[in-house]
Design a protein around this motif. Structure first.
Motif, PDB file in Angstrom:
ATOM      1  N   CYS A  83       0.833  -1.210   0.000  1.00  0.00           N
ATOM      2  CA  CYS A  83       0.000   0.000   0.000  1.00  0.00           C
ATOM      3  C   CYS A  83       0.865   1.255   0.000  1.00  0.00           C
ATOM      4  CB  CYS A  83      -0.932   0.009   1.206  1.00  0.00           C
ATOM      5  SG  CYS A  83      -2.273  -1.174   1.081  1.00  0.00           S
ATOM      6  N   VAL A 142       2.340   1.687  -3.508  1.00  0.00           N
ATOM      7  CA  VAL A 142       1.343   2.194  -4.450  1.00  0.00           C
ATOM      8  C   VAL A 142       1.070   3.684  -4.196  1.00  0.00           C
ATOM      9  CG1 VAL A 142      -1.091   2.023  -5.110  1.00  0.00           C
ATOM     10  CG2 VAL A 142       0.285  -0.044  -4.884  1.00  0.00           C
ATOM     11  N   ALA A 143       1.008   4.068  -2.933  1.00  0.00           N
ATOM     12  CA  ALA A 143       0.788   5.479  -2.609  1.00  0.00           C
ATOM     13  C   ALA A 143       1.981   6.322  -3.070  1.00  0.00           C
ATOM     14  CB  ALA A 143       0.575   5.644  -1.106  1.00  0.00           C
ATOM     15  N   TRP A 144       3.184   5.807  -2.881  1.00  0.00           N
ATOM     16  CA  TRP A 144       4.382   6.524  -3.326  1.00  0.00           C
ATOM     17  C   TRP A 144       4.403   6.689  -4.842  1.00  0.00           C
ATOM     18  CZ3 TRP A 144       8.058   9.291  -1.094  1.00  0.00           C
ATOM     19  CH2 TRP A 144       9.202   9.578  -1.812  1.00  0.00           C
ATOM     20  N   GLN A 145       4.007   5.641  -5.545  1.00  0.00           N
ATOM     21  CA  GLN A 145       3.969   5.709  -7.013  1.00  0.00           C
ATOM     22  C   GLN A 145       2.910   6.698  -7.491  1.00  0.00           C
ATOM     23  OE1 GLN A 145       6.939   4.446  -8.118  1.00  0.00           O
ATOM     24  NE2 GLN A 145       5.718   3.948  -9.891  1.00  0.00           N
ATOM     25  N   SER A 146       1.809   6.768  -6.790  1.00  0.00           N
ATOM     26  CA  SER A 146       0.737   7.685  -7.224  1.00  0.00           C
ATOM     27  C   SER A 146       1.116   9.141  -6.975  1.00  0.00           C
ATOM     28  CB  SER A 146      -0.572   7.351  -6.521  1.00  0.00           C
ATOM     29  OG  SER A 146      -0.473   7.641  -5.151  1.00  0.00           O
ATOM     30  N   LEU A 147       1.994   9.395  -6.006  1.00  0.00           N
ATOM     31  CA  LEU A 147       2.435  10.759  -5.738  1.00  0.00           C
ATOM     32  C   LEU A 147       3.482  11.235  -6.747  1.00  0.00           C
ATOM     33  CD1 LEU A 147       2.715  10.758  -1.853  1.00  0.00           C
ATOM     34  CD2 LEU A 147       0.962  11.847  -3.260  1.00  0.00           C
ATOM     35  N   HIS A 148       4.203  10.305  -7.354  1.00  0.00           N
ATOM     36  CA  HIS A 148       5.254  10.704  -8.318  1.00  0.00           C
ATOM     37  C   HIS A 148       4.849  10.370  -9.688  1.00  0.00           C
ATOM     38  CE1 HIS A 148       7.516  11.776  -4.962  1.00  0.00           C
ATOM     39  NE2 HIS A 148       8.459  10.882  -4.984  1.00  0.00           N
TER      40      HIS A 148
END
Length: 66
Positions: free
Chosen positions: A57, A60-66
């Motif tokens: 999770c 995925v959150a890190w990828q969605s921020l970048h």
């Protein structure tokens, strides 16, 4: 992922059943020790699974921020 969640749910359910039998004194000493060790290994598996899901999770959150 469904299989892992089903397996974790079954582990918790079996652990609860075996722990109930252990508390009522229906097991001998060897079975009592085996149930305690099985419950410990099930707990470690479930905690590891929760940690893995948390890491996924966060990734995925890190990828969605970048």
């Amino acid at each position: 992922m469904k299989l892992v969640l089903i397996l974790a749910t079954l582990f918790v359910f079996v652990s609860m059943l075996l722990n109930g039998a252990r508390r009522r004194g229906k097991l001998d000493s060897k079975a009592n020790r085996a149930v305690a060790e099985l419950a410990t290994s099930m707990r470690i598996f479930v905690y590891g699974l929760l940690f893995f899901v948390a890491v996924v999770c966060l990734a995925v959150a890190w990828q969605s921020l970048h």
